[in-house]
Write a protein that holds these residues in place. Sequence first.
Motif, PDB file in Angstrom:
ATOM      1  N   GLY A 147       0.831  -1.203   0.000  1.00  0.00           N
ATOM      2  CA  GLY A 147       0.000   0.000   0.000  1.00  0.00           C
ATOM      3  C   GLY A 147       0.861   1.246   0.000  1.00  0.00           C
ATOM      4  N   GLY A 148       0.345   2.338   0.570  1.00  0.00           N
ATOM      5  CA  GLY A 148       1.112   3.587   0.632  1.00  0.00           C
ATOM      6  C   GLY A 148       0.852   4.462  -0.577  1.00  0.00           C
ATOM      7  N   ILE A 149       1.857   5.282  -0.930  1.00  0.00           N
ATOM      8  CA  ILE A 149       1.688   6.287  -1.984  1.00  0.00           C
ATOM      9  C   ILE A 149       2.239   5.758  -3.313  1.00  0.00           C
ATOM     10  N   LEU A 150       1.423   5.818  -4.344  1.00  0.00           N
ATOM     11  CA  LEU A 150       1.891   5.468  -5.688  1.00  0.00           C
ATOM     12  C   LEU A 150       2.083   6.778  -6.457  1.00  0.00           C
ATOM     13  N   LEU A 151       3.296   6.936  -6.963  1.00  0.00           N
ATOM     14  CA  LEU A 151       3.674   8.159  -7.656  1.00  0.00           C
ATOM     15  C   LEU A 151       3.617   7.873  -9.152  1.00  0.00           C
ATOM     16  N   VAL A 152       2.639   8.442  -9.847  1.00  0.00           N
ATOM     17  CA  VAL A 152       2.457   8.092 -11.257  1.00  0.00           C
ATOM     18  C   VAL A 152       2.951   9.250 -12.130  1.00  0.00           C
ATOM     19  N   PHE A 153       3.770   8.906 -13.148  1.00  0.00           N
ATOM     20  CA  PHE A 153       4.476   9.958 -13.877  1.00  0.00           C
ATOM     21  C   PHE A 153       3.808  10.415 -15.173  1.00  0.00           C
ATOM     22  N   SER A 154       2.518  10.163 -15.307  1.00  0.00           N
ATOM     23  CA  SER A 154       1.882  10.506 -16.586  1.00  0.00           C
ATOM     24  C   SER A 154       1.758  12.014 -16.817  1.00  0.00           C
ATOM     25  N   ARG A 155       2.021  12.849 -15.810  1.00  0.00           N
ATOM     26  CA  ARG A 155       1.998  14.304 -16.043  1.00  0.00           C
ATOM     27  C   ARG A 155       3.408  14.889 -16.133  1.00  0.00           C
ATOM     28  N   MET A 156       4.406  14.029 -15.981  1.00  0.00           N
ATOM     29  CA  MET A 156       5.789  14.523 -16.177  1.00  0.00           C
ATOM     30  C   MET A 156       6.292  13.908 -17.472  1.00  0.00           C
ATOM     31  N   LYS A 157       5.781  14.414 -18.606  1.00  0.00           N
ATOM     32  CA  LYS A 157       6.114  13.765 -19.881  1.00  0.00           C
ATOM     33  C   LYS A 157       6.617  14.767 -20.925  1.00  0.00           C
ATOM     34  N   GLN A 158       7.387  15.720 -20.420  1.00  0.00           N
ATOM     35  CA  GLN A 158       7.950  16.701 -21.362  1.00  0.00           C
ATOM     36  C   GLN A 158       9.341  16.307 -21.829  1.00  0.00           C
ATOM     37  N   ILE A 159       9.569  16.525 -23.121  1.00  0.00           N
ATOM     38  CA  ILE A 159      10.942  16.433 -23.620  1.00  0.00           C
ATOM     39  C   ILE A 159      11.534  17.814 -23.361  1.00  0.00           C
ATOM     40  N   LEU A 160      12.479  17.889 -22.434  1.00  0.00           N
ATOM     41  CA  LEU A 160      12.932  19.202 -21.952  1.00  0.00           C
ATOM     42  C   LEU A 160      13.926  19.838 -22.912  1.00  0.00           C
ATOM     43  N   VAL A 176       6.906   8.870 -23.136  1.00  0.00           N
ATOM     44  CA  VAL A 176       6.724   7.527 -23.698  1.00  0.00           C
ATOM     45  C   VAL A 176       7.883   7.235 -24.652  1.00  0.00           C
ATOM     46  N   ASN A 177       8.435   6.053 -24.553  1.00  0.00           N
ATOM     47  CA  ASN A 177       9.627   5.669 -25.313  1.00  0.00           C
ATOM     48  C   ASN A 177       9.508   6.055 -26.793  1.00  0.00           C
ATOM     49  N   LEU A 178       8.423   5.638 -27.451  1.00  0.00           N
ATOM     50  CA  LEU A 178       8.307   5.881 -28.897  1.00  0.00           C
ATOM     51  C   LEU A 178       8.184   7.386 -29.203  1.00  0.00           C
ATOM     52  N   ASP A 179       7.568   8.143 -28.300  1.00  0.00           N
ATOM     53  CA  ASP A 179       7.392   9.584 -28.538  1.00  0.00           C
ATOM     54  C   ASP A 179       8.735  10.288 -28.701  1.00  0.00           C
ATOM     55  N   LEU A 180       9.747   9.795 -27.984  1.00  0.00           N
ATOM     56  CA  LEU A 180      11.067  10.421 -28.117  1.00  0.00           C
ATOM     57  C   LEU A 180      11.621  10.166 -29.523  1.00  0.00           C
ATOM     58  N   SER A 181      11.492   8.941 -29.992  1.00  0.00           N
ATOM     59  CA  SER A 181      11.977   8.634 -31.346  1.00  0.00           C
ATOM     60  C   SER A 181      11.193   9.448 -32.384  1.00  0.00           C
ATOM     61  N   LEU A 182       9.880   9.558 -32.199  1.00  0.00           N
ATOM     62  CA  LEU A 182       9.067  10.304 -33.173  1.00  0.00           C
ATOM     63  C   LEU A 182       9.454  11.780 -33.184  1.00  0.00           C
ATOM     64  N   ALA A 183       9.831  12.302 -32.003  1.00  0.00           N
ATOM     65  CA  ALA A 183      10.162  13.734 -31.910  1.00  0.00           C
ATOM     66  C   ALA A 183      11.409  14.089 -32.719  1.00  0.00           C
ATOM     67  N   VAL A 184      12.291  13.115 -32.941  1.00  0.00           N
ATOM     68  CA  VAL A 184      13.543  13.419 -33.656  1.00  0.00           C
ATOM     69  C   VAL A 184      13.633  12.689 -35.010  1.00  0.00           C
ATOM     70  N   ALA A 185      12.570  11.995 -35.371  1.00  0.00           N
ATOM     71  CA  ALA A 185      12.608  11.153 -36.581  1.00  0.00           C
ATOM     72  C   ALA A 185      12.874  11.975 -37.839  1.00  0.00           C
ATOM     73  N   ASP A 186      12.234  13.151 -37.954  1.00  0.00           N
ATOM     74  CA  ASP A 186      12.397  13.953 -39.178  1.00  0.00           C
ATOM     75  C   ASP A 186      13.830  14.421 -39.367  1.00  0.00           C
ATOM     76  N   GLU A 187      14.573  14.510 -38.265  1.00  0.00           N
ATOM     77  CA  GLU A 187      15.968  14.955 -38.361  1.00  0.00           C
ATOM     78  C   GLU A 187      16.899  13.767 -38.593  1.00  0.00           C
ATOM     79  N   GLY A 188      16.339  12.552 -38.683  1.00  0.00           N
ATOM     80  CA  GLY A 188      17.173  11.381 -38.978  1.00  0.00           C
ATOM     81  C   GLY A 188      17.744  10.711 -37.741  1.00  0.00           C
ATOM     82  N   TYR A 189      17.111  10.929 -36.575  1.00  0.00           N
ATOM     83  CA  TYR A 189      17.603  10.306 -35.337  1.00  0.00           C
ATOM     84  C   TYR A 189      16.506   9.455 -34.700  1.00  0.00           C
TER      85      TYR A 189
END
Length: 538
Positions: A147-160, A176-189
């Motif tokens: 039990g206790g406190i569950l810390l859920v990170f769905s609101r800390m999802k910014q690529i800084l 999200v793992n794939l979102d990082l790849s999608l964010a840089v895909a157009d630049e070839g990364y």
Amino acid sequence: MRANVRAYADATRFRPKVRSVDHDGGQRYTAREGFGAEVAYVWCPKSVNHPRFFVHSLPFGLAMKSKGLFRELAKIAGDDGVLWRQEDLMLYEYDALSSLRQPDVVVFPRTTEHVVQIAKSAWRHDLPLVARGAGTGLSGGSVATEGGILLVFSRMKQILEIDLENQRARVQPGVVNLDLSLAVADEGYYYAPDPSSQKACTIGGNVAENSGGPHTLAYGVTTNHVLALEVVLPDGDVIHTGARHWDRPGYDLTGVFVGSEGTLGIVTEATVRLTRKAEAVKTLLAIYNQVVDATRTVAAITARGITPAALEMMDGFTLRAVEEATHAGYPMDCAAVLLIEVEGLREAVEEHADDIEAVCRENNAREVRRAKSAEERDLLWKGRKTAFGALGRISPNYYVQDGVIPRTRLPEMLDFIGSIEKKYDLHIGNIFHAGDGNLHPLIMYDERNRQQTACVVKAAKEIILRCVEMGGSITGEHGVGLEKSDLMPLIFSDDDLELMSRIKNLFNPLGRLNPGKLLPTGKMCGELRGGLAGGSPV
Ligand SMILES: Cc1cc2nc3c(=O)[nH]c(=O)nc-3n(C[C@H](O)[C@H](O)[C@H](O)COP(=O)(O)OP(=O)(O)OC[C@H]3O[C@@H](n4cnc5c(N)ncnc54)[C@H](O)[C@@H]3O)c2cc1C
């Protein structure tokens, strides 16, 4: 007991007991226990047809003790950043292992400062604190076992920050793992570690589990791509490990945190390496009439000195389920396929693809296809990456085992799994990162059949013991979590485990951060506990 309360009890596996009779003749039922007190009860007034599960769902004991805590947490994360009602908590009582245990409160931080304040709160109230990304973990890592406190990170999802010149990105843990790849895909990364769950799982979860994926064979696991971390310790102190651009002298603390399964600290920021996309990619599908020919090919390819970017295997049983679900173009009538990818400079890739095709044919592949377009390649990968879900369509439940063996012993291991299948009269689908020797036997079952469920536990145990006997390990990539902590002595000596406990105590002295995970607790009879307790498909 009223019928609808009984239905609720069946659905949730709680064991209601009549607690008291209400003034209007309705009855109150204690639905479960926890937190050292009665919690979550059901009120079933005579005048109402349906039990009012949630009206009084605030646990008595916890309410007395913790009204102040809820207010404190709401002050930190906002009123909409805290969940405590029974119906909300139920959504967080399992991860992909499906072991059931509710946290007492769920909090959604937005900043590192929020995490610091929440950690201090947990420390002050002596409460367990558990981090959760997307909850796709397959070893029960993010289940709040005490039990206790569950810390859920769905609101800390910014690529800084994205720094392409230096091939770096700085991200919050909920990205999200794939979102990082999608964010840089157009630049070839792209971001190279690609767990099959990459559409959902988070970088924080990947760091905690040191996740791998189909492309681990050539690019390594998460630890090879994490350069620096910001971590909040259980008492609220913030530390920084590693460096963006150079190797810092001193102990490799980043390496200590990666793979620590949320038991040492909470990752609030990660600086990761971005990888340049290869000039050329070739994806081959080798099709076999005999499983053993496919497994022999795996060792033969690497023996030729070729390291494919990915080398995955699926057996015929799995393939048919995948094809029915995705229509990716997999053959329905074969015993196994290998999905092989080679990447690099155009000329080298052509040459390697030809060499691999030759090895496959020498090992009796009946056909070797090459994806003709990016769409065809994507479809083949879609089939592979959604395979667990495809098997979920044909079986009420399945248990995913995760073991690793030297790849040269794959033929022997697949034979062994076949014998276990017969011994216990079960269906086992095989899908795995063959190049790494990382097996994922998926054992089909129906949890309503207790005898079958007991056989699954025995079968899974025999498979994992055989992995260890073959010089392998109890987990290839899904982590130890709550599922396998008591199997750790199979691969570590007492001295090894003692040292790990000392490291844990150093960072997590009260043991309140993700309790009951990773290191043996000796509290329960170990193997596969929880995995089959909840028992719903992933
Ligand atoms: C269909 C499917 C396919 C999968 N394929 C793969 C695969 O190919 N390779 C692979 O390695 N895994 C795979 N997994 C397992 C899982 O996706 C990975 O372990 C993933 O990294 C978990 O990420 P998550 O965000 O869901 O973390 P969660 O499940 O939420 O948490 C996992 C662990 O990380 C800890 N944690 C989460 N966030 C933090 C944080 N910010 N700080 C500290 N600790 C934290 C949790 O406490 C927990 O111990 C698969 C799972 C599924 C369901």
